[in-house]
Scaffold this motif. Structure first.
Motif, PDB file in Angstrom:
ATOM      1  N   LYS A  39       0.809  -1.226   0.000  1.00  0.00           N
ATOM      2  CA  LYS A  39       0.000   0.000   0.000  1.00  0.00           C
ATOM      3  C   LYS A  39       0.839   1.272   0.000  1.00  0.00           C
ATOM      4  CE  LYS A  39      -4.121  -1.920   2.143  1.00  0.00           C
ATOM      5  NZ  LYS A  39      -5.002  -1.841   1.018  1.00  0.00           N
ATOM      6  N   VAL A  40       2.017   1.227   0.645  1.00  0.00           N
ATOM      7  CA  VAL A  40       2.829   2.446   0.737  1.00  0.00           C
ATOM      8  C   VAL A  40       4.002   2.478  -0.241  1.00  0.00           C
ATOM      9  CG1 VAL A  40       2.169   2.830   3.144  1.00  0.00           C
ATOM     10  CG2 VAL A  40       4.275   1.580   2.646  1.00  0.00           C
ATOM     11  N   GLY A  41       4.250   1.385  -0.973  1.00  0.00           N
ATOM     12  CA  GLY A  41       5.322   1.370  -1.967  1.00  0.00           C
ATOM     13  C   GLY A  41       6.717   1.375  -1.366  1.00  0.00           C
ATOM     14  N   PHE A  42       6.870   0.775  -0.211  1.00  0.00           N
ATOM     15  CA  PHE A  42       8.162   0.739   0.486  1.00  0.00           C
ATOM     16  C   PHE A  42       9.120  -0.187  -0.251  1.00  0.00           C
ATOM     17  CE2 PHE A  42      11.169   0.182   3.888  1.00  0.00           C
ATOM     18  CZ  PHE A  42      11.002   1.274   4.727  1.00  0.00           C
ATOM     19  N   ILE A  43      10.321   0.284  -0.558  1.00  0.00           N
ATOM     20  CA  ILE A  43      11.388  -0.526  -1.150  1.00  0.00           C
ATOM     21  C   ILE A  43      12.454  -0.706  -0.066  1.00  0.00           C
ATOM     22  CG2 ILE A  43      13.154  -0.715  -2.944  1.00  0.00           C
ATOM     23  CD1 ILE A  43      10.334  -0.889  -4.063  1.00  0.00           C
ATOM     24  N   HIS A  44      12.611  -1.926   0.414  1.00  0.00           N
ATOM     25  CA  HIS A  44      13.446  -2.236   1.575  1.00  0.00           C
ATOM     26  C   HIS A  44      14.930  -2.342   1.258  1.00  0.00           C
ATOM     27  CE1 HIS A  44       9.967  -3.430   4.081  1.00  0.00           C
ATOM     28  NE2 HIS A  44       9.450  -3.735   2.906  1.00  0.00           N
ATOM     29  N   VAL A 111      16.114  -4.378  -7.417  1.00  0.00           N
ATOM     30  CA  VAL A 111      14.930  -4.604  -6.591  1.00  0.00           C
ATOM     31  C   VAL A 111      14.369  -5.984  -6.910  1.00  0.00           C
ATOM     32  CG1 VAL A 111      12.639  -3.778  -5.945  1.00  0.00           C
ATOM     33  CG2 VAL A 111      14.439  -2.132  -6.548  1.00  0.00           C
ATOM     34  N   GLU A 112      14.332  -6.819  -5.876  1.00  0.00           N
ATOM     35  CA  GLU A 112      13.800  -8.168  -6.013  1.00  0.00           C
ATOM     36  C   GLU A 112      12.454  -8.264  -5.315  1.00  0.00           C
ATOM     37  OE1 GLU A 112      16.792 -10.642  -4.221  1.00  0.00           O
ATOM     38  OE2 GLU A 112      18.034 -10.622  -6.036  1.00  0.00           O
ATOM     39  N   PRO A 113      11.536  -9.049  -5.843  1.00  0.00           N
ATOM     40  CA  PRO A 113      10.256  -9.236  -5.159  1.00  0.00           C
ATOM     41  C   PRO A 113      10.441 -10.071  -3.894  1.00  0.00           C
ATOM     42  CG  PRO A 113      10.377 -10.639  -7.093  1.00  0.00           C
ATOM     43  CD  PRO A 113      11.619  -9.788  -7.095  1.00  0.00           C
ATOM     44  N   PHE A 114       9.651  -9.755  -2.893  1.00  0.00           N
ATOM     45  CA  PHE A 114       9.615 -10.549  -1.665  1.00  0.00           C
ATOM     46  C   PHE A 114       8.152 -10.869  -1.374  1.00  0.00           C
ATOM     47  CE2 PHE A 114       9.010 -10.949   2.910  1.00  0.00           C
ATOM     48  CZ  PHE A 114       9.842 -12.030   3.159  1.00  0.00           C
TER      49      PHE A 114
END
Length: 135
Positions: A39-44, A111-114
Motif C-alpha cells: 500500500k505504501v510502496g516501500f522498497i526495503h 529490486v527483487e520481489p519478496f
C-alpha cells in the motif's frame, strides 16, 4: 550488498525526520507485497544497526505496530512518510525506504520481489541482511 559503504542521507517529505545509512554502491533491495508495504510502496534496504542513524526528528516519530508487534513502523507526524522502520524480519537492524534517499546517484539498486503475503514461509531469507559484514 557489497562494496565499501558510504553514508547516504535521506528523510521524509517535509524534512522533519532525517536519517543516514551506510550503503555500498551495489544494493539488493526488496519490494514486498504484504498488506503494509504494497500500500505504501516501500522498497526495503535492510542495514545493520551499526550502519544506520537518525539525524533529526527522532523525538517526533510516531510508531505503529500490528500483528505480533515486533516491527516498529515509524512515521513522521507532520507529512506521514515512513522513511525507515525496525522490521520484524531483522529486529537487530533497520529497513530504509530506498525511495526516501536524497540522492541515489551512483547506487546500483536491484529490486527483487519478496512474498510478504506469505511472510512466515519466507522471512528467514532476509535474516542475514542485518548482519555486520567483516571489515
Amino acid at each position: 550488498m557489497n562494496g565499501a559503504p558510504t553514508w547516504r542521507a535521506g528523510g521524509c517529505h517535509c524534512g522533519a525526520v532525517r536519517f543516514e545509512a551506510a550503503l555500498p554502491d551495489r544494493i539488493v533491495a526488496q519490494s514486498c507485497n504484504c498488506s503494509m508495504c504494497e500500500k505504501v510502496g516501500f522498497i526495503h534496504v535492510i542495514v545493520p544497526e551499526s550502519r544506520f542513524r537518525i539525524t533529526a526528528g527522532a523525538d517526533r516519530l510516531t510508531q505503529y505496530s500490528f500483528n505480533t508487534g515486533v516491527a516498529k513502523h515509524l512515521f513522521c507526524p507532520v507529512c506521514g512518510v515512513k522513511s525507515f522502520y525496525c522490521p520484524r524480519s531483522n529486529p537487530d537492524g533497520w529497513s530504509v525506504n530506498a525511495r526516501c534517499l536524497d540522492d541515489a546517484d551512483g547506487l546500483d539498486i536491484t529490486v527483487e520481489p519478496f512474498d510478504g503475503r506469505n511472510w512466515e514461509a519466507h522471512a528467514h531469507t532476509l535474516a542475514h541482511l542485518s548482519e555486520d559484514a567483516p571489515a
